[in-house]
Design a protein around this motif. Structure first.
Motif, PDB file in Angstrom:
ATOM      1  N   ALA A 130       0.818  -1.235   0.051  1.00  0.00           N
ATOM      2  CA  ALA A 130       0.064   0.290   0.115  1.00  0.00           C
ATOM      3  C   ALA A 130       0.918   1.458   0.052  1.00  0.00           C
ATOM      4  CB  ALA A 130      -0.824   0.047   1.265  1.00  0.00           C
ATOM      5  N   GLN A 131       1.938   1.222   0.921  1.00  0.00           N
ATOM      6  CA  GLN A 131       2.534   2.298   0.949  1.00  0.00           C
ATOM      7  C   GLN A 131       3.492   2.532  -0.471  1.00  0.00           C
ATOM      8  OE1 GLN A 131       5.581   1.778   4.227  1.00  0.00           O
ATOM      9  NE2 GLN A 131       3.840   2.462   5.773  1.00  0.00           N
ATOM     10  N   ALA A 132       4.097   1.542  -0.900  1.00  0.00           N
ATOM     11  CA  ALA A 132       4.710   1.430  -2.186  1.00  0.00           C
ATOM     12  C   ALA A 132       3.868   2.162  -3.431  1.00  0.00           C
ATOM     13  CB  ALA A 132       5.495   0.052  -2.695  1.00  0.00           C
ATOM     14  N   GLU A 133       2.580   1.555  -3.404  1.00  0.00           N
ATOM     15  CA  GLU A 133       1.580   1.898  -4.905  1.00  0.00           C
ATOM     16  C   GLU A 133       1.269   3.628  -4.241  1.00  0.00           C
ATOM     17  OE1 GLU A 133       1.020   0.997  -7.272  1.00  0.00           O
ATOM     18  OE2 GLU A 133       2.086  -1.069  -7.239  1.00  0.00           O
ATOM     19  N   THR A 134       0.925   3.725  -3.200  1.00  0.00           N
ATOM     20  CA  THR A 134       0.569   4.912  -2.886  1.00  0.00           C
ATOM     21  C   THR A 134       1.665   6.304  -3.331  1.00  0.00           C
ATOM     22  OG1 THR A 134      -0.910   4.689  -1.154  1.00  0.00           O
ATOM     23  CG2 THR A 134      -0.291   6.533  -1.026  1.00  0.00           C
ATOM     24  N   HIS A 158      -4.232  17.618   8.935  1.00  0.00           N
ATOM     25  CA  HIS A 158      -5.140  17.518   9.876  1.00  0.00           C
ATOM     26  C   HIS A 158      -5.679  16.483  10.316  1.00  0.00           C
ATOM     27  CE1 HIS A 158      -9.487  18.614  10.906  1.00  0.00           C
ATOM     28  NE2 HIS A 158      -8.748  19.434  11.696  1.00  0.00           N
ATOM     29  N   ASN A 159      -5.415  15.462   9.552  1.00  0.00           N
ATOM     30  CA  ASN A 159      -5.785  14.086   9.936  1.00  0.00           C
ATOM     31  C   ASN A 159      -4.813  13.603  11.291  1.00  0.00           C
ATOM     32  OD1 ASN A 159      -8.048  13.335   8.562  1.00  0.00           O
ATOM     33  ND2 ASN A 159      -6.826  12.397   6.803  1.00  0.00           N
ATOM     34  N   MET A 160      -3.486  14.055  11.318  1.00  0.00           N
ATOM     35  CA  MET A 160      -2.429  13.711  12.178  1.00  0.00           C
ATOM     36  C   MET A 160      -2.851  14.689  13.535  1.00  0.00           C
ATOM     37  SD  MET A 160      -0.953  11.307  11.001  1.00  0.00           S
ATOM     38  CE  MET A 160       0.412  11.094  12.471  1.00  0.00           C
ATOM     39  N   SER A 167      -8.381   4.579  16.793  1.00  0.00           N
ATOM     40  CA  SER A 167      -7.913   3.264  17.812  1.00  0.00           C
ATOM     41  C   SER A 167      -6.369   3.413  17.750  1.00  0.00           C
ATOM     42  CB  SER A 167      -8.477   2.025  17.135  1.00  0.00           C
ATOM     43  OG  SER A 167      -7.911   1.834  15.589  1.00  0.00           O
ATOM     44  N   ALA A 168      -5.768   2.550  18.736  1.00  0.00           N
ATOM     45  CA  ALA A 168      -4.532   2.494  18.760  1.00  0.00           C
ATOM     46  C   ALA A 168      -3.779   1.722  17.556  1.00  0.00           C
ATOM     47  CB  ALA A 168      -4.136   1.529  20.029  1.00  0.00           C
ATOM     48  N   SER A 169      -4.406   0.816  16.851  1.00  0.00           N
ATOM     49  CA  SER A 169      -3.795   0.207  15.971  1.00  0.00           C
ATOM     50  C   SER A 169      -3.863   0.947  14.783  1.00  0.00           C
ATOM     51  CB  SER A 169      -4.608  -1.175  15.506  1.00  0.00           C
ATOM     52  OG  SER A 169      -5.941  -0.982  15.372  1.00  0.00           O
ATOM     53  N   GLY A 170      -4.939   1.835  14.572  1.00  0.00           N
ATOM     54  CA  GLY A 170      -4.955   2.809  13.542  1.00  0.00           C
ATOM     55  C   GLY A 170      -4.023   4.096  13.569  1.00  0.00           C
ATOM     56  N   GLN A 171      -3.674   4.357  14.815  1.00  0.00           N
ATOM     57  CA  GLN A 171      -2.737   5.450  15.059  1.00  0.00           C
ATOM     58  C   GLN A 171      -1.394   4.972  14.448  1.00  0.00           C
ATOM     59  OE1 GLN A 171      -2.683   7.687  18.680  1.00  0.00           O
ATOM     60  NE2 GLN A 171      -4.903   7.124  19.289  1.00  0.00           N
ATOM     61  N   ARG A 172      -1.394   3.667  14.838  1.00  0.00           N
ATOM     62  CA  ARG A 172       0.112   3.128  14.457  1.00  0.00           C
ATOM     63  C   ARG A 172       0.252   2.960  13.075  1.00  0.00           C
ATOM     64  NH1 ARG A 172      -0.848  -0.003  19.037  1.00  0.00           N
ATOM     65  NH2 ARG A 172      -1.534  -1.628  17.986  1.00  0.00           N
ATOM     66  N   ARG A 173      -0.779   2.462  12.574  1.00  0.00           N
ATOM     67  CA  ARG A 173      -0.648   2.374  11.026  1.00  0.00           C
ATOM     68  C   ARG A 173      -0.576   3.588  10.232  1.00  0.00           C
ATOM     69  NH1 ARG A 173      -4.546   2.634   7.312  1.00  0.00           N
ATOM     70  NH2 ARG A 173      -5.996   2.842   8.946  1.00  0.00           N
ATOM     71  N   ILE A 174      -1.367   4.753  10.628  1.00  0.00           N
ATOM     72  CA  ILE A 174      -1.177   6.072   9.744  1.00  0.00           C
ATOM     73  C   ILE A 174       0.145   6.744  10.082  1.00  0.00           C
ATOM     74  CG2 ILE A 174      -2.555   8.263   9.599  1.00  0.00           C
ATOM     75  CD1 ILE A 174      -4.077   5.890   8.433  1.00  0.00           C
ATOM     76  N   GLU A 197       5.620  18.975  11.407  1.00  0.00           N
ATOM     77  CA  GLU A 197       4.377  18.718  12.124  1.00  0.00           C
ATOM     78  C   GLU A 197       4.097  17.271  11.874  1.00  0.00           C
ATOM     79  OE1 GLU A 197      -0.050  20.932  13.110  1.00  0.00           O
ATOM     80  OE2 GLU A 197       1.492  21.657  11.712  1.00  0.00           O
ATOM     81  N   LEU A 198       3.962  16.888  10.570  1.00  0.00           N
ATOM     82  CA  LEU A 198       3.440  15.610  10.256  1.00  0.00           C
ATOM     83  C   LEU A 198       4.472  14.480  11.140  1.00  0.00           C
ATOM     84  CD1 LEU A 198       3.084  15.381   6.501  1.00  0.00           C
ATOM     85  CD2 LEU A 198       1.377  15.195   8.188  1.00  0.00           C
ATOM     86  N   GLU A 199       5.617  14.770  10.967  1.00  0.00           N
ATOM     87  CA  GLU A 199       6.808  13.737  11.915  1.00  0.00           C
ATOM     88  C   GLU A 199       6.459  13.796  13.186  1.00  0.00           C
ATOM     89  OE1 GLU A 199      10.629  14.235   8.870  1.00  0.00           O
ATOM     90  OE2 GLU A 199      10.501  15.663  10.488  1.00  0.00           O
ATOM     91  N   ASP A 200       6.246  15.158  13.614  1.00  0.00           N
ATOM     92  CA  ASP A 200       6.028  15.213  15.407  1.00  0.00           C
ATOM     93  C   ASP A 200       4.753  14.523  15.624  1.00  0.00           C
ATOM     94  OD1 ASP A 200       8.412  16.491  15.519  1.00  0.00           O
ATOM     95  OD2 ASP A 200       7.700  18.346  15.788  1.00  0.00           O
ATOM     96  N   HIS A 201       3.628  14.720  15.081  1.00  0.00           N
ATOM     97  CA  HIS A 201       2.644  14.160  15.455  1.00  0.00           C
ATOM     98  C   HIS A 201       2.476  12.679  15.384  1.00  0.00           C
ATOM     99  CE1 HIS A 201       0.021  17.545  16.111  1.00  0.00           C
ATOM    100  NE2 HIS A 201       0.265  17.903  14.931  1.00  0.00           N
ATOM    101  N   ALA A 202       3.307  12.151  14.263  1.00  0.00           N
ATOM    102  CA  ALA A 202       3.556  10.538  14.070  1.00  0.00           C
ATOM    103  C   ALA A 202       4.499  10.003  15.116  1.00  0.00           C
ATOM    104  CB  ALA A 202       3.983  10.399  12.703  1.00  0.00           C
ATOM    105  N   PHE A 203       5.487  10.796  15.406  1.00  0.00           N
ATOM    106  CA  PHE A 203       6.293  10.439  16.433  1.00  0.00           C
ATOM    107  C   PHE A 203       5.699  10.207  17.922  1.00  0.00           C
ATOM    108  CE2 PHE A 203      10.049  12.115  19.323  1.00  0.00           C
ATOM    109  CZ  PHE A 203      10.711  10.613  19.646  1.00  0.00           C
ATOM    110  N   LYS A 204       5.004  11.113  18.084  1.00  0.00           N
ATOM    111  CA  LYS A 204       4.244  11.188  19.367  1.00  0.00           C
ATOM    112  C   LYS A 204       3.205   9.937  19.432  1.00  0.00           C
ATOM    113  CE  LYS A 204       1.385  13.897  22.236  1.00  0.00           C
ATOM    114  NZ  LYS A 204       0.693  15.245  22.550  1.00  0.00           N
ATOM    115  N   ALA A 205       2.511   9.623  18.262  1.00  0.00           N
ATOM    116  CA  ALA A 205       1.725   8.503  18.342  1.00  0.00           C
ATOM    117  C   ALA A 205       2.411   7.187  18.431  1.00  0.00           C
ATOM    118  CB  ALA A 205       0.907   8.492  17.145  1.00  0.00           C
TER     119      ALA A 205
END
Length: 726
Positions: A130-134, A158-160, A167-174, A197-205
């Motif tokens: 999914a990541q590769a094709e996206t 904004h989603n981040m 959900s916890a699993s959704g947060q990890r995947r996104i 900002e994208l990196e910091d939100h993802a890092f925190k999650a």
């Protein structure tokens, strides 16, 4: 929707009003009255379309697209991009169609909304795919209209910001996808603010504890250093103003995720990071950047190797600035960044500052040219890759890494990721230079192709015709361009070897039926290709070499029907293959027995490895053929076999000082290459040495064994292979 002049109950919601107020504050400074009216209509249109939809956070859904448009407005995008941001989910989530948006707004807005929608409709078997094709889809969308990706990045941002509602699993995947796909693209487009900002939100999650540790540590360090940083900032501003410059001097702090990456890569403590805090200086003219640098260095001494000139040599995303690490009061080190107002805008908006429209006559700037060149190079790499996943895995190594700058003999600058080798440099110059690289010099000194380069190195490549790439090269390159080119050439070489071997295998099979390749007619060939669902004779020949089809069965089918009827139905032809050493990468010799010319050999047509050549008595071969006797290939060595073949020699020795070096020298004296050496200590005073060497034949191996056996420290020498005792 039949008209735009409607009222929506959703618009009366406080959260919606607050979101719309922020959007107006960001757009009022640069939109004209007509554009403001169009944007207001788009918000009402979107609110009506999403009226019954609620976000997981509990707010009306329209707050999301309005906020996406607000993020876009901070980049000062055009009105069509703003409207598309407001409507980006309408085609996917509501009854609104492409035609509706074209009718009420325009075809440009409709295209942008549909293009963003297509990125969200991709379905895959797993997350990596999914990541590769996206990533690939985003590249192609970027090539057509950069605004599609700017909208998508704003949507993801904004989603981040609201990821806590998932959900916890959704947060990890996104979050994982954000770090692997979206943040790197934002970085390469020069959208630093969005990237961080994208990196910091993802890092925190993903790592909440480490995120909190870095935040707390930075606050503690800031408390200790704040007065010193403020004093340095004021001193710099005073000195620059006294020189007649109009400047803006501000403090800056490294983002949490950037800090985390530096801690991991440099293996240092957080208080050892010199650019954790810094000063940013924005001047009006280019020449003032260098004047300011001189004034600052007069105030605070610069650190050796702490200066980077990204103005003379911009980053690939167009970023320009001077960076200098200086030493302030009490020995405190901090980084000073100096740039013009235009460069500062570029550092925030990236290519969006110049590439917001599709017009072919758009102003050509260095940053725009670099961005387009980077994008074109990616699309070319994608074409040469075997799959989207292969391309993405190769390219991922180029993302988010520091760059080095090396020079060609003509003085041209070549940008490469840090830790690039001489071979990476060769492929960066041109694929043909890399493919035929024989040797090199770095700063005038002889260098290996695997030598790692540093900024400032002067590199010269010597090429030679007749050289071919090897799989070993994949171990010494880090750039996606080099890896893709090497893999493509290896595949081409393997395909060519497979064609030649497949032809020989079919020839042998036809010969056992009293027929030949030259006698085949087109009607029979077409019939067999249709039966096997193949497009060409070349594909059929490669299928034999790769073990996908059995030549004996295909040979029977390839003969004319009348001749097939005359054959004895019980007749089983013997596959036959003569090996002369020119087969290249398509034949494999397993480590279990390592056959040599002169040994009695038998082949196995593996459905995954192609033709595998064993010694005839090999235990593994015997066990394998029990389940698939039809895949046995009768083989023999040609009278004139070419090339070197690996074999392993077990040498029992008395463990004395220098014995290993002595035996290695003896092997070298026989003009034999040593591939590996393993040593195992046995009883006191004795050791087992295993030399894997390259020889031309079993006879050559025996000569070498006799030579080793003559040494007084050697007790016994034998070849390593596992044969069944009869």
């Amino acid at each position: 929707m039949n008209e735009l002049s409607f009222t929506s109950e959703t618009m009366s919601h406080k959260a919606v009003q607050a979101a719309f107020k922020q959007l107006k504050e960001k757009t009022n400074p640069y939109l004209n009255p007509e554009e403001k009216s169009k944007l207001r209509e788009a918000v009402h249109y979107g609110a009506y379309a999403h009226e019954k939809q609620i976000r997981k956070s509990g707010e009306p859904y329209i707050t999301h697209p309005i906020t996406v448009a607000t993020v876009l407005a901070e980049l000062r995008v055009d009105i069509d991009t703003l409207i598309a941001g407001v409507l980006h989910d309408t085609i996917e989530d509501t009854d609104v169609s492409h035609a509706d948006i074209s009718k009420y707004f325009n075809t440009d807005v409709a295209y942008l909304v549909e293009a963003v929608t297509k990125l969200d409709k991709l379905k895959f078997r797993n997350l990596k795919e999914a990541q590769a094709e996206t990533f690939v889809k985003m590249l192609f969308a970027m090539a057509d209209d950069i605004r599609v990706i700017i909208i998508k990045l704003s949507d993801r941002l904004h989603n981040m910001r609201t990821i806590a509602a998932m959900s916890a699993s959704g947060q990890r995947r996104i979050s994982r996808e954000t770090l692997d796909v979206y943040a790197p693209i934002a970085e390469r487009m020069g959208l630093k603010k969005i990237q961080h900002e994208l990196e910091d939100h993802a890092f925190k999650a993903l790592h909440p504890n480490q995120y909190k540790h870095i935040i707390d540590a930075c606050q503690k360090i800031a408390g200790n250093r704040q007065k010193a940083v403020d004093k340095i900032r004021k001193n710099i501003k005073k000195a620059l103003l006294e020189s007649g410059m109009h400047v803006d001097v501000s403090g800056r702090q490294k983002s949490p995720y950037s800090t985390y990456k530096k801690l991991k890569s440099k293996q240092v403590e957080i208080d050892e990071i010199h650019d954790l805090f810094g000063v940013r200086i924005v001047v009006r003219e280019l020449n003032q950047c260098y004047l300011a640098l001189g004034i600052i260095h007069n105030l605070y001494p610069p650190n050796e190797n702490g200066f980077k000139d990204y103005i003379a040599v911009p980053k690939q995303n167009g970023y320009q600035s001077l960076h200098s690490v200086v030493t302030g009061p009490f020995g405190m080190k901090l980084e000073v960044q100096i740039r013009t107002e235009e460069m500062d805008q570029m550092s925030e908006a990236g290519v969006a500052a110049h590439w917001l429209y599709k017009h072919k006559d758009a102003q050509q700037t260095r940053s725009l040219t670099n961005a387009r060149s980077w994008l074109n190079s990616l699309l070319n790499l994608q074409k040469d890759s075997g799959s989207s996943l292969e391309f993405y895995e190769n390219f991922k190594g180029d993302l988010g890494v520091d760059e080095i700058y090396v020079f060609t003999p003509k003085g041209d600058i070549v940008q490469l990721p840090s830790k690039s080798s001489v071979l990476d440099f060769a492929f960066a110059i041109h694929t043909s230079v890399g493919s035929h690289a024989e040797s090199a010099t770095v700063n005038g000194n002889p260098a290996t192709l695997s030598q790692v380069l540093d900024t400032g190195d002067l590199v010269s490549i010597k090429t030679a015709q007749g050289l071919t790439v090897t799989a070993e090269w994949l171990r010494v390159v880090v750039t996606s361009k080099a890896r893709t080119a090497i893999r493509k050439e290896l595949k081409d070489i393997k395909d060519e070897d497979a064609l030649i071997l497949g032809h020989r295998m079919l020839d042998r099979a036809l010969d056992t039926f009293g027929y030949s390749f030259e006698k085949l007619d087109q009607r029979s060939i077409k019939r067999v290709l249709k039966h096997y669902q193949l497009d060409s004779m070349n594909e059929l020949l490669k299928a034999f070499a790769f073990g996908e089809l059995l030549p004996s069965i295909a040979a029977r089918k390839l003969m004319p029907l009348m001749k097939q009827r005359k054959l004895n139905k019980d007749y089983q032809p013997k596959e036959a293959l003569t090996i002369d050493g020119t087969e290249g990468s398509i034949l494999s010799y397993p480590n279990c027995c390592l056959p040599l010319p002169g040994d009695d050999i038998t082949g196995y047509l593996s459905p995954t490895k192609g033709v595998v050549i064993h010694r005839s008595g090999c235990i593994n071969l015997t066990d394998t053929l029990k389940n698939a006797p039809e895949r046995k290939v009768f083989c023999s060595w040609s009278v004139n076999t070419n090339g070197n073949f690996k074999t392993s020699l077990e040498v029992d020795v008395v463990n004395r000082t220098g014995v290993l070096a002595s035996l290695a020298a003896a092997i070298a004296n026989e003009d034999v290459n040593i591939v590996t050496i393993d040593q195992t200590d046995r009883d006191t005073g004795f050791s087992l040495l295993v030399f894997t060497v390259e020889v031309t034949s079993a006879k050559h191996a025996q000569v070498l064994m006799d030579q080793l056996q003559s040494h007084r420290e050697v007790l016994n020498v034998k070849r390593v292979y596992h044969e069944r005792n009869n």
